[in-house]
Design an enzyme around this catalytic site. Structure first.
Site, mmCIF file in Angstrom:
data_model
loop_
_atom_site.group_PDB
_atom_site.id
_atom_site.type_symbol
_atom_site.label_atom_id
_atom_site.label_comp_id
_atom_site.label_asym_id
_atom_site.label_seq_id
_atom_site.Cartn_x
_atom_site.Cartn_y
_atom_site.Cartn_z
ATOM 1 N N GLY A 34 -1.889 2.566 -7.802
ATOM 2 C CA GLY A 34 -2.021 1.672 -8.937
ATOM 3 C C GLY A 34 -1.988 0.212 -8.527
ATOM 4 O O GLY A 34 -1.699 -0.127 -7.376
ATOM 5 N N THR A 36 0.007 -2.396 -9.360
ATOM 6 C CA THR A 36 1.271 -3.023 -8.960
ATOM 7 C C THR A 36 1.748 -2.487 -7.620
ATOM 8 O O THR A 36 2.196 -3.245 -6.751
ATOM 9 C CB THR A 36 2.353 -2.793 -10.035
ATOM 10 N N GLY A 105 -2.513 7.723 -14.993
ATOM 11 C CA GLY A 105 -3.649 6.907 -15.406
ATOM 12 C C GLY A 105 -4.704 6.789 -14.325
ATOM 13 O O GLY A 105 -5.886 6.612 -14.602
ATOM 14 N N GLU A 112 1.534 12.342 -6.597
ATOM 15 C CA GLU A 112 2.653 11.441 -6.863
ATOM 16 C C GLU A 112 3.922 12.232 -7.184
ATOM 17 O O GLU A 112 5.012 11.887 -6.715
ATOM 18 C CB GLU A 112 2.312 10.506 -8.023
#
EC number: 5.3.1.6
Length: 236
Positions: A34, A36, A105, A112
């Site tokens: 992602g 971030t 997302g 993960e």
């Protein structure tokens, strides 16, 4: 690092940097997926180059995190080669007051979940917009499904009261394909009152590989905010 005047981007950079600062030399690190977490990988590379951090190896959760790790000079290994993971750093699409999460997302939630649950410490990095009172308030629950089972799984989820929608590609004709070669159903529920049970029920449907509800796994949640035009990081 390129300096930018965009406060939202600066905030993501600060959250990523705060997470990277928690990694100690000699650690095996789960590297999430992602926007971030990408900054976390970048800052880990910066710390390695400066000599502030030494002797770490990363376990990537997606092709994206693998590519970024190679780009920023973070050495990689696999789960076959290690006995444990010291710390994992990853983002989330929703975080409830009990630190339960919805992830997926980026369609990487299966890998993960393997990495994040194995870690001795799991750090979540998000912006304040990801905080919700109840899971499912904003984001649908991603469910990874093997292609041959898409119809029976869709029907089973509807019987649970879910509203599944096959995730379609952007700038690609057809559905999103995960790193495992599967489809993703984004499932909306009117209310998720018991995320612990729902995670188990969804995973018990034949043909489901994994879903994006993460329960009882997050140790620290680092939240980025922009106040008066300035990026801030706080901890839940």
């Amino acid at each position: 690092m390129t300096v930018t005047a965009d406060p939202v981007t600066l905030m993501k950079q600060e959250v990523g940097k705060a997470a990277a600062a928690l990694v100690k030399s000699g650690s095996i690190v789960g590297l999430g997926t992602g926007s971030t977490t990408a900054y976390t990988i970048q800052y880990l590379g910066d710390r390695l180059k400066s000599g502030e951090l030494t002797d770490i190896v990363g376990i990537p959760t997606s092709f994206q995190s693998e590519v970024l790790s190679k780009q920023y000079g973070v050495p990689l290994t696999t789960l076959d080669a290690v006995a444990h993971i010291d710390i994992a750093i990853d983002g989330a699409d929703e975080v409830d007051p009990h630190k339960n999460l919805i992830k997926g997302g980026g369609a990487a939630h299966t890998r993960e979940k393997v990495v994040d649950y194995l870690a001795n410490q799991f750090i979540v990095v998000v912006d304040s917009g990801k905080l919700v009172d109840r899971l499912g308030s904003v984001f649908a629950v991603p469910v990874e499904v093997i292609p041959m089972a898409i119809t029976p799984v869709t029907n089973a989820i509807k019987q649970l009261g879910g509203k599944p929608e096959l995730r379609m590609g952007v700038k690609k004709a057809g559905p999103v394909i995960t790193d495992q070669g599967n489809f993703v159903l984004d499932v909306r529920f009117d209310s998720i009152d018991d995320p612990v049970n729902l995670e188990k029920v969804l995973n018990n449907i034949p043909g489901v590989l994994e879903n994006g509800i993460f329960v009882n796994c997050a140790d620290i949640v680092l939240v980025g905010e922009v106040k008066d035009g300035q990026p801030l990081v706080r901890q839940l």
